[in-house]
Design a protein around this motif. Structure first.
Motif, short mmCIF file in Angstrom:
data_model
loop_
_atom_site.label_atom_id
_atom_site.label_comp_id
_atom_site.label_asym_id
_atom_site.label_seq_id
_atom_site.Cartn_x
_atom_site.Cartn_y
_atom_site.Cartn_z
N ALA A 22 0.84 -1.20 0.00
CA ALA A 22 0.00 0.00 0.00
C ALA A 22 0.87 1.25 0.00
N MET A 23 1.94 1.23 0.76
CA MET A 23 2.83 2.39 0.79
C MET A 23 3.55 2.56 -0.55
N ALA A 24 3.90 1.44 -1.17
CA ALA A 24 4.56 1.52 -2.48
C ALA A 24 3.62 2.12 -3.51
N ARG A 25 2.35 1.72 -3.46
CA ARG A 25 1.37 2.28 -4.40
C ARG A 25 1.15 3.76 -4.12
N ALA A 26 1.10 4.12 -2.85
CA ALA A 26 0.91 5.52 -2.49
C ALA A 26 2.10 6.37 -2.94
N ALA A 27 3.28 5.80 -2.93
CA ALA A 27 4.46 6.54 -3.37
C ALA A 27 4.49 6.69 -4.89
N GLU A 28 3.89 5.76 -5.61
CA GLU A 28 3.86 5.84 -7.07
C GLU A 28 2.90 6.92 -7.56
N ARG A 29 1.84 7.16 -6.84
CA ARG A 29 0.83 8.12 -7.31
C ARG A 29 1.38 9.53 -7.48
N PRO A 30 2.09 10.09 -6.49
CA PRO A 30 2.63 11.44 -6.71
C PRO A 30 3.60 11.49 -7.89
N ARG A 31 4.40 10.45 -8.08
CA ARG A 31 5.31 10.40 -9.23
C ARG A 31 4.52 10.44 -10.52
N PHE A 32 3.46 9.66 -10.58
CA PHE A 32 2.61 9.61 -11.77
C PHE A 32 1.96 10.98 -12.01
N ARG A 33 1.45 11.60 -10.95
CA ARG A 33 0.83 12.92 -11.09
C ARG A 33 1.86 13.96 -11.50
N ASN A 34 3.05 13.89 -10.95
CA ASN A 34 4.11 14.83 -11.33
C ASN A 34 4.48 14.65 -12.79
N ALA A 35 4.53 13.42 -13.24
CA ALA A 35 4.88 13.16 -14.64
C ALA A 35 3.81 13.73 -15.56
N ILE A 36 2.55 13.54 -15.21
CA ILE A 36 1.47 14.07 -16.04
C ILE A 36 1.50 15.60 -16.04
N ALA A 37 1.71 16.20 -14.89
CA ALA A 37 1.79 17.67 -14.82
C ALA A 37 2.95 18.19 -15.65
N THR A 38 4.08 17.50 -15.60
CA THR A 38 5.25 17.92 -16.38
C THR A 38 4.95 17.82 -17.88
N ILE A 39 4.33 16.74 -18.29
CA ILE A 39 4.00 16.56 -19.71
C ILE A 39 3.03 17.64 -20.17
N VAL A 40 2.04 17.95 -19.36
CA VAL A 40 1.07 18.99 -19.72
C VAL A 40 1.76 20.35 -19.84
N MET A 41 2.65 20.66 -18.92
CA MET A 41 3.37 21.94 -18.99
C MET A 41 4.24 22.02 -20.23
N ILE A 42 4.92 20.94 -20.59
CA ILE A 42 5.76 20.93 -21.79
C ILE A 42 4.91 21.13 -23.03
#
Length: 55
Positions: free
Chosen positions: A6-26
């Protein structure tokens, strides 16, 4: 073990959201630069209407 998963999944979510935000900004920056370049090198503005008389 389930806690670690559960903690590993919770840690993946912010990374995924950060990646999507970065792609949108680019993509937004690319669209803005493209718009500026298109406006700069597009056809020149049309000449003013010569039929109008100036006062």
């Amino acid at each position: 073990m389930p806690k670690k998963r559960a903690m590993a999944r919770a840690a993946e979510r912010p990374r995924f959201r950060n990646a999507i935000a970065t792609i949108v900004m680019i993509l937004m920056m690319a669209m803005i630069v493209r718009d500026i370049l298109v406006r700069r090198w597009s056809s020149p503005p049309s000449a003013p209407d010569m039929t109008r008389r100036l006062p």
